[in-house]
Enzyme design. Structure first.
Site, mmCIF file in Angstrom:
data_model
loop_
_atom_site.group_PDB
_atom_site.id
_atom_site.type_symbol
_atom_site.label_atom_id
_atom_site.label_comp_id
_atom_site.label_asym_id
_atom_site.label_seq_id
_atom_site.Cartn_x
_atom_site.Cartn_y
_atom_site.Cartn_z
ATOM 1 N N ASP A 51 0.892 -1.218 -0.002
ATOM 2 C CA ASP A 51 -0.027 -0.006 -0.175
ATOM 3 C C ASP A 51 0.816 1.356 -0.117
ATOM 4 O OD1 ASP A 51 -2.566 1.561 0.360
ATOM 5 O OD2 ASP A 51 -1.080 2.079 2.150
ATOM 6 N N TYR A 56 2.733 10.196 0.363
ATOM 7 C CA TYR A 56 3.862 9.810 1.090
ATOM 8 C C TYR A 56 5.232 10.209 0.366
ATOM 9 C CZ TYR A 56 0.558 6.328 3.225
ATOM 10 O OH TYR A 56 -0.612 5.750 3.884
ATOM 11 N N LYS A 82 -3.820 5.898 -3.502
ATOM 12 C CA LYS A 82 -5.080 6.640 -2.576
ATOM 13 C C LYS A 82 -5.101 7.667 -3.674
ATOM 14 C CE LYS A 82 -3.703 4.943 1.901
ATOM 15 N NZ LYS A 82 -2.277 4.528 1.408
ATOM 16 N N GLY A 232 -1.836 0.912 11.899
ATOM 17 C CA GLY A 232 -1.722 1.349 13.142
ATOM 18 C C GLY A 232 -1.885 0.494 14.283
ATOM 19 N N VAL A 233 -1.591 -0.760 14.051
ATOM 20 C CA VAL A 233 -1.896 -1.756 15.201
ATOM 21 C C VAL A 233 -0.984 -1.360 16.470
ATOM 22 C CG1 VAL A 233 -2.395 -3.691 13.668
ATOM 23 C CG2 VAL A 233 -0.085 -3.353 14.392
ATOM 24 N N PHE A 234 -0.043 -0.722 16.515
ATOM 25 C CA PHE A 234 0.800 -0.390 17.632
ATOM 26 C C PHE A 234 0.339 0.930 18.072
ATOM 27 C CE2 PHE A 234 4.054 -3.018 15.454
ATOM 28 C CZ PHE A 234 3.759 -4.184 16.103
ATOM 29 N N ASN A 235 -0.503 1.706 17.649
ATOM 30 C CA ASN A 235 -0.972 2.814 18.135
ATOM 31 C C ASN A 235 0.005 3.839 18.406
ATOM 32 O OD1 ASN A 235 -3.640 0.984 19.809
ATOM 33 N ND2 ASN A 235 -4.108 3.054 18.630
ATOM 34 N N SER A 236 0.617 3.983 17.164
ATOM 35 C CA SER A 236 1.711 5.304 17.429
ATOM 36 C C SER A 236 2.965 4.773 17.910
ATOM 37 C CB SER A 236 1.353 6.612 17.687
ATOM 38 O OG SER A 236 0.299 7.187 16.804
ATOM 39 N N GLY A 237 2.994 3.440 18.141
ATOM 40 C CA GLY A 237 4.179 3.036 18.942
ATOM 41 C C GLY A 237 4.211 2.473 20.306
ATOM 42 N N LEU A 239 2.190 0.349 21.763
ATOM 43 C CA LEU A 239 1.999 -1.042 21.917
ATOM 44 C C LEU A 239 3.315 -1.961 21.345
ATOM 45 C CD1 LEU A 239 -1.845 -1.700 20.927
ATOM 46 C CD2 LEU A 239 -0.683 -1.416 23.139
ATOM 47 N N ALA A 240 4.445 -1.260 20.863
ATOM 48 C CA ALA A 240 5.527 -1.897 20.532
ATOM 49 C C ALA A 240 6.636 -1.546 21.778
ATOM 50 C CB ALA A 240 5.979 -1.491 19.229
#
Length: 339
Positions: A51, A56, A82, A232-237, A239-240
């Site tokens: 994607d 970008y 997009k 965004g699964v780490f919510n801006s980082g 969760l990582a």
């Protein structure tokens, strides 16, 4: 890698996909050789869905991804880009600061109309150097980006004529699917009440921590046969990295409440002997409405590290333990966003 279908189309994408924002120099420069190394690592890992967007690097991301995919068998990958922003050239050194380092010398104007979408697609073909785009996302429409007043104008553009452009592109075979690429729920509901779309690329609103998409959007997607691609699964980082000093949630410094919830989640993950990033990455794919989880990086080492979190799959019994620490959105129309 396993694949899942996009909406009711015949298009299938890999469960993990690659997002190219960082390859456009988001927050830090990404030299071409580094970008190509990262894309090659993604390909080697089994990722076949890529994607990108004109936004970008103001065209740089599309040029880079197109150059990479041009050397790959065209029947082996899926590509999305997009619409919604049209790039125009500006003098060297006069590019506004949008957070991209060393972007191309362009600025962007919003246009969600029929003509704007058709022009955007043609420009993307030229930048990509490819003859096929599989999915088009309407990029960053909504009050989160534009504010309520401006978004009303842009939403009218999209519903009055932009959707017609996307329908024509799909019916003619120029694309196989279309939808929205956003990081807010309300505009998705607004559009889906007025038009049929195949897929939503939703960033940060259906994660282990933030469940904003659960109350309204997921049931609507199930009823209408619309898929989710979750970014965004780490919510801006956070969760990582965990709840460390300087950690961010939703592009801002994390609040004490969020930090406390993430610390509690870290303890749960620790009891199961896994880093918090592993359940964060795997969580969205537990719902069949989710077709893919999008990960983005500008480093091959980070890509490889994230892919190691994807396997082995964690048992379903782990995930309910996180429920008490989630940020749950109330249905649209209530007076609270999160409780």
């Amino acid at each position: 890698m396993k694949t899942r279908r996009i909406g009711t189309t015949d298009l299938e994408v890999t469960e993990i996909s690659f997002g190219a924002a960082a390859l456009g120099g988001l927050y830090r420069a990404c030299p071409r050789d580094q970008a190509m190394e990262t894309l090659e690592a993604a390909w080697a890992s089994g990722i076949r869905y890529f994607d990108v967007a004109p936004w970008y690097g103001l065209g740089l991301g599309e040029r880079t991804v197109g150059d990479f995919l041009r050397a790959k068998p065209e029947n082996e990958y899926v590509l999305s880009t997009k619409v919604g922003r049209l790039l125009r050239p500006v003098p060297t050194g006069a590019v506004p600061d949008y957070g991209y380092v060393d972007p191309l010398s362009f600025d962007a104007d919003y246009d969600y109309s029929y003509d704007g979408i058709m022009r955007s697609v043609d420009f993307s073909y030229a930048r990509l150097g490819l003859n096929r785009i599989d999915i088009l996302y309407v990029h960053d429409i909504g009050g989160y980006t534009h504010g309520a007043a401006k978004n009303a104008v842009y939403l009218k553009q999209l519903l009055d004529s932009g959707i017609r452009a996307l329908d024509e592109l799909k019916s003619s075979g120029r694309i196989k699917a279309f939808g929205l690429g956003v990081n807010e729920v309300p505009v998705c509901v607004d559009v889906m009440r007025n038009a049929d779309i195949d897929v939503i690329l939703m960033a940060g609103r259906y994660t282990l921590l933030d469940r904003s998409a659960v109350a309204e959007l997921l049931p609507l997607c199930r009823r209408k046969g619309t898929s989710l691609v979750v970014g965004g699964v780490f919510n801006s980082g956070i969760l990582a990295t965990g709840a460390v000093e300087g950690s961010h949630f939703d592009y801002m410094p994390a609040t004490p409440d969020v930090l406390a919830k993430v610390r509690a989640m870290e303890e749960i993950a620790k009891r199961h002997g896994v880093p918090l990033a592993a359940p964060a990455l795997q969580f969205p794919l537990r719902d069949p409405v989710v077709s893919s989880v999008l990960i983005g990086t500008a480093k091959a080492s980070s890509l490889d590290r994230n892919m190691q979190l994807f396997e082995p799959r964690l048992p379903d019994s782990i995930f309910p333990e996180f429920e008490s620490q989630t940020l749950v959105a109330k249905p649209l129309g209530t007076d609270a966003v999160r409780v």
